[in-house]
Design a protein around this motif. Structure first.
Motif, PDB file in Angstrom:
ATOM      1  N   PRO A  23       0.811  -1.110   0.464  1.00  0.00           N
ATOM      2  CA  PRO A  23       0.022  -0.087  -0.191  1.00  0.00           C
ATOM      3  C   PRO A  23       0.654   1.701  -0.227  1.00  0.00           C
ATOM      4  O   PRO A  23       1.790   1.307   0.583  1.00  0.00           O
ATOM      5  CB  PRO A  23      -0.675  -0.060   0.954  1.00  0.00           C
ATOM      6  CG  PRO A  23      -0.224  -0.973   2.431  1.00  0.00           C
ATOM      7  CD  PRO A  23       0.983  -2.109   1.406  1.00  0.00           C
ATOM      8  N   PRO A  24       0.541   2.197  -0.419  1.00  0.00           N
ATOM      9  CA  PRO A  24       1.467   3.308  -0.593  1.00  0.00           C
ATOM     10  C   PRO A  24       1.799   4.172   0.809  1.00  0.00           C
ATOM     11  O   PRO A  24       0.849   3.362   2.026  1.00  0.00           O
ATOM     12  CB  PRO A  24      -0.181   5.040  -0.845  1.00  0.00           C
ATOM     13  CG  PRO A  24      -1.149   4.414  -0.781  1.00  0.00           C
ATOM     14  CD  PRO A  24      -0.916   2.298  -0.702  1.00  0.00           C
ATOM     15  N   ALA A  25       2.728   4.504   1.720  1.00  0.00           N
ATOM     16  CA  ALA A  25       3.421   4.728   2.476  1.00  0.00           C
ATOM     17  C   ALA A  25       3.906   5.968   2.365  1.00  0.00           C
ATOM     18  O   ALA A  25       3.822   6.799   1.614  1.00  0.00           O
ATOM     19  CB  ALA A  25       5.183   3.692   2.762  1.00  0.00           C
ATOM     20  N   GLN A  26       3.709   6.788   3.945  1.00  0.00           N
ATOM     21  CA  GLN A  26       3.956   8.089   3.995  1.00  0.00           C
ATOM     22  C   GLN A  26       2.646   8.863   3.691  1.00  0.00           C
ATOM     23  O   GLN A  26       2.795  10.316   3.886  1.00  0.00           O
ATOM     24  CB  GLN A  26       5.407   8.458   3.589  1.00  0.00           C
ATOM     25  CG  GLN A  26       6.507   7.779   4.068  1.00  0.00           C
ATOM     26  CD  GLN A  26       7.890   7.748   3.620  1.00  0.00           C
ATOM     27  OE1 GLN A  26       8.172   8.875   2.928  1.00  0.00           O
ATOM     28  NE2 GLN A  26       8.669   7.323   3.787  1.00  0.00           N
ATOM     29  N   ALA A  27       1.698   8.906   3.613  1.00  0.00           N
ATOM     30  CA  ALA A  27       0.577   8.732   2.298  1.00  0.00           C
ATOM     31  C   ALA A  27       0.432  10.309   3.934  1.00  0.00           C
ATOM     32  O   ALA A  27      -0.316  11.905   2.807  1.00  0.00           O
ATOM     33  CB  ALA A  27      -0.677   8.466   2.351  1.00  0.00           C
ATOM     34  N   GLY A  28      -0.095  10.397   5.023  1.00  0.00           N
ATOM     35  CA  GLY A  28      -0.218  10.866   6.087  1.00  0.00           C
ATOM     36  C   GLY A  28       0.590  11.635   6.295  1.00  0.00           C
ATOM     37  O   GLY A  28      -0.129  13.033   6.399  1.00  0.00           O
ATOM     38  N   ASN A  29       1.710  11.972   5.844  1.00  0.00           N
ATOM     39  CA  ASN A  29       2.393  13.328   6.624  1.00  0.00           C
ATOM     40  C   ASN A  29       2.038  14.516   5.786  1.00  0.00           C
ATOM     41  O   ASN A  29       2.257  15.801   6.355  1.00  0.00           O
ATOM     42  CB  ASN A  29       3.753  13.084   5.324  1.00  0.00           C
ATOM     43  CG  ASN A  29       4.918  11.830   6.261  1.00  0.00           C
ATOM     44  OD1 ASN A  29       4.931  11.443   7.746  1.00  0.00           O
ATOM     45  ND2 ASN A  29       6.710  12.304   5.624  1.00  0.00           N
ATOM     46  N   ARG A  30       1.067  14.203   4.645  1.00  0.00           N
ATOM     47  CA  ARG A  30       0.559  15.890   3.979  1.00  0.00           C
ATOM     48  C   ARG A  30      -0.535  16.572   5.105  1.00  0.00           C
ATOM     49  O   ARG A  30      -0.510  17.547   4.823  1.00  0.00           O
ATOM     50  CB  ARG A  30       0.408  15.817   3.017  1.00  0.00           C
ATOM     51  CG  ARG A  30      -0.695  14.668   2.275  1.00  0.00           C
ATOM     52  CD  ARG A  30      -1.281  14.017   1.124  1.00  0.00           C
ATOM     53  NE  ARG A  30      -2.783  13.944   0.485  1.00  0.00           N
ATOM     54  CZ  ARG A  30      -3.042  12.325   1.193  1.00  0.00           C
ATOM     55  NH1 ARG A  30      -2.037  11.624   1.657  1.00  0.00           N
ATOM     56  NH2 ARG A  30      -3.974  12.367   0.494  1.00  0.00           N
ATOM     57  N   HIS A  31      -0.971  15.803   6.062  1.00  0.00           N
ATOM     58  CA  HIS A  31      -1.521  16.207   7.095  1.00  0.00           C
ATOM     59  C   HIS A  31      -1.425  16.545   8.119  1.00  0.00           C
ATOM     60  O   HIS A  31      -1.896  17.199   9.412  1.00  0.00           O
ATOM     61  CB  HIS A  31      -2.881  15.659   6.673  1.00  0.00           C
ATOM     62  CG  HIS A  31      -3.252  14.729   5.779  1.00  0.00           C
ATOM     63  ND1 HIS A  31      -3.914  15.858   4.713  1.00  0.00           N
ATOM     64  CD2 HIS A  31      -3.692  12.988   5.323  1.00  0.00           C
ATOM     65  CE1 HIS A  31      -4.608  14.818   3.889  1.00  0.00           C
ATOM     66  NE2 HIS A  31      -4.845  13.623   4.376  1.00  0.00           N
ATOM     67  N   ALA A  32       0.763  16.023   8.547  1.00  0.00           N
ATOM     68  CA  ALA A  32       0.664  16.556   9.441  1.00  0.00           C
ATOM     69  C   ALA A  32       1.084  18.001  10.114  1.00  0.00           C
ATOM     70  O   ALA A  32       1.484  18.870   9.151  1.00  0.00           O
ATOM     71  CB  ALA A  32       2.119  15.938   9.998  1.00  0.00           C
ATOM     72  N   ARG A  33       1.356  18.342  10.687  1.00  0.00           N
ATOM     73  CA  ARG A  33       1.202  19.697  11.784  1.00  0.00           C
ATOM     74  C   ARG A  33       2.671  19.719  11.196  1.00  0.00           C
ATOM     75  O   ARG A  33       3.935  19.572  12.122  1.00  0.00           O
ATOM     76  CB  ARG A  33       0.818  20.320  12.768  1.00  0.00           C
ATOM     77  CG  ARG A  33       0.867  21.691  13.230  1.00  0.00           C
ATOM     78  CD  ARG A  33       0.144  22.004  14.484  1.00  0.00           C
ATOM     79  NE  ARG A  33       0.158  20.989  15.064  1.00  0.00           N
ATOM     80  CZ  ARG A  33       0.476  20.963  16.320  1.00  0.00           C
ATOM     81  NH1 ARG A  33       1.657  22.336  17.144  1.00  0.00           N
ATOM     82  NH2 ARG A  33       0.352  20.103  17.274  1.00  0.00           N
ATOM     83  N   PRO A  34       3.503  21.210  10.508  1.00  0.00           N
ATOM     84  CA  PRO A  34       4.891  21.666  10.179  1.00  0.00           C
ATOM     85  C   PRO A  34       5.088  22.438  11.328  1.00  0.00           C
ATOM     86  O   PRO A  34       4.209  23.053  12.568  1.00  0.00           O
ATOM     87  CB  PRO A  34       4.966  22.348   9.150  1.00  0.00           C
ATOM     88  CG  PRO A  34       3.334  22.364   8.361  1.00  0.00           C
ATOM     89  CD  PRO A  34       2.310  22.069   9.550  1.00  0.00           C
ATOM     90  N   PHE A  35       6.207  22.869  11.345  1.00  0.00           N
ATOM     91  CA  PHE A  35       6.665  23.332  12.583  1.00  0.00           C
ATOM     92  C   PHE A  35       6.586  24.606  11.531  1.00  0.00           C
ATOM     93  O   PHE A  35       6.227  26.112  13.043  1.00  0.00           O
ATOM     94  CB  PHE A  35       8.239  23.424  12.772  1.00  0.00           C
ATOM     95  CG  PHE A  35       8.877  22.122  14.014  1.00  0.00           C
ATOM     96  CD1 PHE A  35       9.043  22.477  15.221  1.00  0.00           C
ATOM     97  CD2 PHE A  35       8.274  20.892  13.319  1.00  0.00           C
ATOM     98  CE1 PHE A  35       8.986  20.865  15.780  1.00  0.00           C
ATOM     99  CE2 PHE A  35       8.959  19.540  14.282  1.00  0.00           C
ATOM    100  CZ  PHE A  35       8.854  20.388  15.484  1.00  0.00           C
ATOM    101  N   LEU A  36       7.226  25.223  10.698  1.00  0.00           N
ATOM    102  CA  LEU A  36       7.515  26.738  10.290  1.00  0.00           C
ATOM    103  C   LEU A  36       6.767  26.993   8.835  1.00  0.00           C
ATOM    104  O   LEU A  36       6.057  27.791   8.710  1.00  0.00           O
ATOM    105  CB  LEU A  36       8.071  27.329   9.853  1.00  0.00           C
ATOM    106  CG  LEU A  36       9.360  27.616  11.090  1.00  0.00           C
ATOM    107  CD1 LEU A  36      10.652  27.406  11.259  1.00  0.00           C
ATOM    108  CD2 LEU A  36       8.221  28.853  11.905  1.00  0.00           C
ATOM    109  N   LEU A  37       6.249  25.882   8.334  1.00  0.00           N
ATOM    110  CA  LEU A  37       4.985  26.391   7.481  1.00  0.00           C
ATOM    111  C   LEU A  37       4.215  26.667   7.209  1.00  0.00           C
ATOM    112  O   LEU A  37       3.840  26.096   8.160  1.00  0.00           O
ATOM    113  CB  LEU A  37       5.574  25.481   6.114  1.00  0.00           C
ATOM    114  CG  LEU A  37       6.896  23.915   5.287  1.00  0.00           C
ATOM    115  CD1 LEU A  37       6.364  22.858   4.562  1.00  0.00           C
ATOM    116  CD2 LEU A  37       7.411  24.770   3.969  1.00  0.00           C
ATOM    117  N   ALA A  38       3.567  26.961   6.364  1.00  0.00           N
ATOM    118  CA  ALA A  38       1.763  27.623   6.704  1.00  0.00           C
ATOM    119  C   ALA A  38       1.202  26.392   6.493  1.00  0.00           C
ATOM    120  O   ALA A  38      -0.014  26.411   6.621  1.00  0.00           O
ATOM    121  CB  ALA A  38       1.491  28.711   5.410  1.00  0.00           C
ATOM    122  N   GLY A  39       1.238  25.511   5.524  1.00  0.00           N
ATOM    123  CA  GLY A  39       0.664  24.232   5.232  1.00  0.00           C
ATOM    124  C   GLY A  39       1.278  23.494   4.273  1.00  0.00           C
ATOM    125  O   GLY A  39       2.182  23.654   3.872  1.00  0.00           O
ATOM    126  N   ALA A  40       1.293  22.205   4.437  1.00  0.00           N
ATOM    127  CA  ALA A  40       1.833  21.152   3.506  1.00  0.00           C
ATOM    128  C   ALA A  40       2.319  22.039   2.080  1.00  0.00           C
ATOM    129  O   ALA A  40       2.927  21.144   1.280  1.00  0.00           O
ATOM    130  CB  ALA A  40       1.481  20.032   3.738  1.00  0.00           C
TER     131      ALA A  40
END
Length: 431
Positions: free
Chosen positions: A201-218
């Protein structure tokens, strides 16, 4: 593989130099970070390891390197199963230390604060290492003169770590969230599909929904789409991978195969030593050196979040899928293809972010240092620039047969962009 395919691919081998955009160094750095950058740039290629002792004298203890090594050992021995989660562990411990160190310049305070912050964070995030962490804290405190400065530093480090752990709670960077399941579109030309041999299955797909430290969004720096499947660029990319990345390639040299093997493993593992070199050779204050480690890993967390966003926004198929769909049903890459989309390369984004931080804070060159890799036993390579690591990462993923060169080059560019954003906005981490 035919000679015609090899001839078509040859012009694109090692073409990164002419495709590479110039590295943009942030024009405004935080005051302490700027101090580090200027101090380190002054020594440039002549830098030597800090703390070098006179003959027959024991080397002085370097609390920053001690706790760096302990962090590396703890993450390796008892860290999480996902790379970005382990970068988060580094970021939390060392950002907490950097925050605490800004409050008081006394030596006893500084050493106790760094040890207290990293110990507190690692005790929470790698609990299986409790005995080793407690022993290391005792050893550090035994070397620090007893008194109010030591007590205040230890308390401040612990306080900052607890506050940061609370601040980052529920940020979506735990392994379960990182690998959250997704629904894929129907198979179509150019669209990612699970790859052989496991078809996982696709891996690391959930990273894009995580909260960054400094980026305004993924998606703040989402890449433009990759070349269309019917474009000359895409055809050239596939010809190069087909020629140089196949398991039975007749044109890939022994050195190119070694490059693929050297960089096949975890980027976190492979970049632990280059960052240690930079830390060890830094003439900056303890606070500035803690910031170097913190900013490196903050940038890498945000880079991996941005990488996941672009990967799953574009869902570009891997070379093995494209080549088999194009008629070479038995084509097999040198290395097993990771289970996520091609564009951009995660190794490329990691390399670009690491290069961006180290170039900005340390300067582009350093005295020679050696690097080994767990996926290339017995091989030692020597480097004097951070950029060379990026160049090799780009080539390596092509020679492994698991990425197109376009995905690799775009990855390095994205990583540099996120690193520059991290350094421009670093003051927000310390307010």
């Amino acid at each position: 593989m035919t000679s015609a395919v090899a001839a078509a691919a040859a012009p694109f081998v090692s073409s990164f130099t002419r495709q590479e955009p110039s590295l943009r160094i942030p024009s405004r750095l935080p005051v302490r970070t700027l101090t580090t950058a200027l101090a380190l740039a002054a020594v440039g290629a002549l830098a030597v390891p800090a703390g070098t002792a006179a003959p027959h004298e024991p080397a002085p203890v370097d609390v920053a390197v001690d706790w760096y090594d302990l962090t590396a050992e703890s993450v390796a021995a008892a860290g999480a199963s996902t790379q970005v989660t382990n970068n988060r562990t580094w970021a939390v411990g060392w950002l907490a230390a950097a925050r605490a160190l800004r409050a008081d310049g006394r030596a006893a305070y500084q050493e106790a604060a760094l040890a207290g912050a990293v110990h507190e964070a690692l005790s929470e995030l790698t609990p299986a290492r409790a005995a080793e962490l407690d022993a290391a804290l005792d050893a550090t405190l035994d070397r620090v003169p007893d008194g109010p400065a030591e007590d205040a530093g230890l308390a401040a480090g612990r306080r900052e770590a607890r506050a940061l752990l609370a601040e980052r709670a529920g940020d979506g960077l735990d392994p379960a969230s990182v690998n959250a399941p997704i629904t894929l579109p129907e198979p179509a030309p150019g669209v990612w599909q699970p790859t052989p041999p496991a078809y996982g299955p696709p891996a690391q797909a959930g990273n894009r929904h995580a909260r960054p430290f400094l980026l305004a969004g993924a998606d703040q720096y989402r890449l433009a789409p990759p070349p269309a499947v019917d474009s000359a660029r895409h055809r050239a990319d596939l010809a190069e991978v087909e020629a140089y990345g196949s398991a039975d390639s007749t044109v890939r040299t022994a050195h190119q195969t070694e490059t693929a093997e050297f960089w096949y493993g975890s980027s976190l593992t492979l970049y632990t030593e280059p960052l240690r070199v930079a830390l060890d050779r830094s003439p900056g204050s303890l606070a500035e050196r803690a910031e170097l480690v913190a900013l490196f890993h903050v940038a890498l967390v945000d880079t991996q979040i941005a990488t996941s966003d672009s990967k799953y926004a574009h869902l570009a198929w891997r070379p093995v899928t494209a080549l088999r769909a194009g008629g070479d049903a038995d084509w097999t890459p040198l290395h097993v293809t990771p289970s996520h989309p091609d564009y951009p390369s995660g190794h490329g984004t990691y390399a670009g972010a690491a290069e961006g931080v180290l170039t900005s804070l340390v300067g582009p060159r350093t005295a020679p240092f050696e690097l080994t890799s767990p996926t290339a036993p017995g091989v030692t390579r020597t480097y004097t620039t951070w950029r060379q690591l990026s160049v090799e990462n780009i080539d390596a993923r092509v020679f492994s047969g698991i990425h197109t060169r376009t995905a690799d080059v775009a990855g390095v560019r994205l990583g540099r962009t996120v690193a520059a954003h991290t350094l421009r906005n670093a003051d927000q981490l310390f307010d």
